[in-house]
Design an enzyme around this catalytic site. Structure first.
Site, short mmCIF file in Angstrom:
data_model
loop_
_atom_site.label_atom_id
_atom_site.label_comp_id
_atom_site.label_asym_id
_atom_site.label_seq_id
_atom_site.Cartn_x
_atom_site.Cartn_y
_atom_site.Cartn_z
N GLU A 126 0.84 -1.21 0.00
CA GLU A 126 0.00 0.00 0.00
C GLU A 126 0.87 1.25 0.00
O GLU A 126 0.56 2.25 -0.66
CB GLU A 126 -0.94 0.00 1.22
N THR A 164 -3.73 2.97 5.67
CA THR A 164 -5.10 2.72 6.15
C THR A 164 -5.18 1.73 7.31
O THR A 164 -6.23 1.61 7.95
CB THR A 164 -5.97 2.15 5.01
N CYS A 194 -8.77 3.16 8.14
CA CYS A 194 -10.11 2.88 7.65
C CYS A 194 -11.04 2.37 8.75
O CYS A 194 -10.59 1.94 9.81
CB CYS A 194 -10.04 1.88 6.49
N SER A 222 0.34 -9.34 6.93
CA SER A 222 -0.87 -8.50 6.96
C SER A 222 -0.70 -7.41 8.00
O SER A 222 -0.59 -7.69 9.20
CB SER A 222 -2.09 -9.37 7.29
N SER A 266 -8.12 -9.56 6.20
CA SER A 266 -7.96 -10.42 5.02
C SER A 266 -8.05 -11.91 5.36
O SER A 266 -7.71 -12.75 4.53
CB SER A 266 -6.64 -10.10 4.31
S1 SF4 Z 1 -11.54 -1.55 4.04
FE1 SF4 Z 1 -10.09 -3.30 4.05
S2 SF4 Z 1 -9.00 -3.17 2.08
FE2 SF4 Z 1 -10.00 -1.17 2.45
S3 SF4 Z 1 -8.46 0.06 3.48
FE3 SF4 Z 1 -9.64 -0.93 5.09
S4 SF4 Z 1 -8.51 -2.83 5.56
FE4 SF4 Z 1 -7.75 -2.09 3.58
#
Ligand code: SF4
Length: 310
Positions: A126, A164, A194, A222, A266
């Site tokens: 990322e 994120t 996020c 991860s 994930s």
């Molecule tokens: S929703 Fe999932 S894929 Fe999107 S930024 Fe957050 S952890 Fe990453």
């Protein structure tokens, strides 16, 4: 033994969308489909998609001419997108919309003539994607101590953005250090972290309060899974990140009467179910789920796939 599940845990909307993009592309175009990088950071997910005909590659130039190409949920640098364009590859972008939002935000700050401080972990895809999306100077840091070493052209024209999947508390410490050194710095506070990361971290903290051991199901690479393990450990309980049930060491549970389980964004739900099944083989299990946030986030499919599966 009491076994308590964190809520929420496991798949986020960005991961669900990325996996569904690969599945729908396989259905619509037929195998093989090429995916740059692991679609999400989970070996079990990657192997399942590989068995259906997805090929995972590190470089765009490994993809045969004309093959359908998918960018992973982590996002890619502009140079990679351009290379795919030069090669004429038909691309479907599975970048999580919340990662794309950070790309846009970073470019907006750069367009204002600001240097960007990106808070994140070097080497994570990322971060490679975000750094490669911003046309301007980007400084990558991960700890408050690194703020003093930053060399910027104009201390009044600095902005920050973040990865994120960081720890909210750790990020706040870095932001505080940035604000102290650059009082006019602008940035999103911790809002780039996020919703899924924040919810899973809050749930892991709650879980750690009431159990003796926390097991985090997730891949070693991860980012959000590693943060969950750290957060549980910071709360003072033994905490282990395991890829699957086979990685569980029964010695960890020797003195535990309550075990907490959570899973990174994930990690598929089957892996948690298999872990519970393994615990049941070892002892009598009294299973419960912590009350927590209900997530209703769902992202739209890319236009190329919106006509599939209804
Ligand atoms: S929703 Fe999932 S894929 Fe999107 S930024 Fe957050 S952890 Fe990453």
């Amino acid at each position: 033994m009491r076994v308590v599940l964190a809520q929420p845990r496991g798949f986020c909307a960005g991961v669900e969308r990325a996996i569904e993009i690969v599945e729908r592309a396989l259905e619509k175009y037929g195998p093989p489909i090429y995916v740059r990088h692991e679609i999400v950071h989970n070996r079990h997910v990657v192997e399942r998609l590989r068995a259906k005909g997805a090929h995972f590659v590190d470089e765009i130039d490994e993809i045969p001419a004309g093959a359908v190409t998918i960018f992973s949920a982590h996002g890619v640098a502009s140079a990679i997108e351009q290379r795919a364009g030069v090669r004429g590859l038909p691309v479907i972008d599975a970048t999580c919309p919340l990662v794309s939002k950070v790309h846009i935000e970073g470019q907006r700050y750069a367009n204002q003539g600001r240097e960007i401080v990106l808070i994140g972990h070097a080497g994570h895809p990322e971060i490679e994607g975000t750094m490669g999306r911003i046309d301007g100077r980007v400084h990558l840091i991960s700890r408050p101590e690194e703020v003093a070493r930053l060399k910027v052209a104009d201390p009044d024209r600095v902005a920050f953005i973040t990865q994120t999947t960081l720890s909210v508390d750790d990020t706040r410490a870095v932001i505080d250090a940035l604000k102290e050194r650059f009082p006019t710095i602008v940035g999103p506070d911790t809002k780039d972290i996020c919703y899924a990361t924040q919810n899973r971290q809050g749930a892991a903290r709650e879980l750690a309060r009431i159990v003796d051991v926390v097991l985090v199901v997730g891949a070693p690479n991860s980012s959000n899974s590693n943060r969950l393990r750290e957060i549980a450990a910071e709360s003072g309980v033994a905490s282990y990140l395991i890829e699957d049930a086979a990685a569980l060491d029964p010695l960890w549970l020797k003195d535990a009467s309550a075990v907490g389980i959570t899973a990174g964004a994930s990690a598929p739900a089957e892996l948690v179910e298999e872990l519970i099944a393994r615990l049941r083989e070892m002892t009598d299990v009294e299973l419960s789920v912590l009350p927590g946030v209900t997530e209703n986030v769902r992202f739209r499919m890319p236009s190329q796939l919106s006509d599939t599966r209804g």
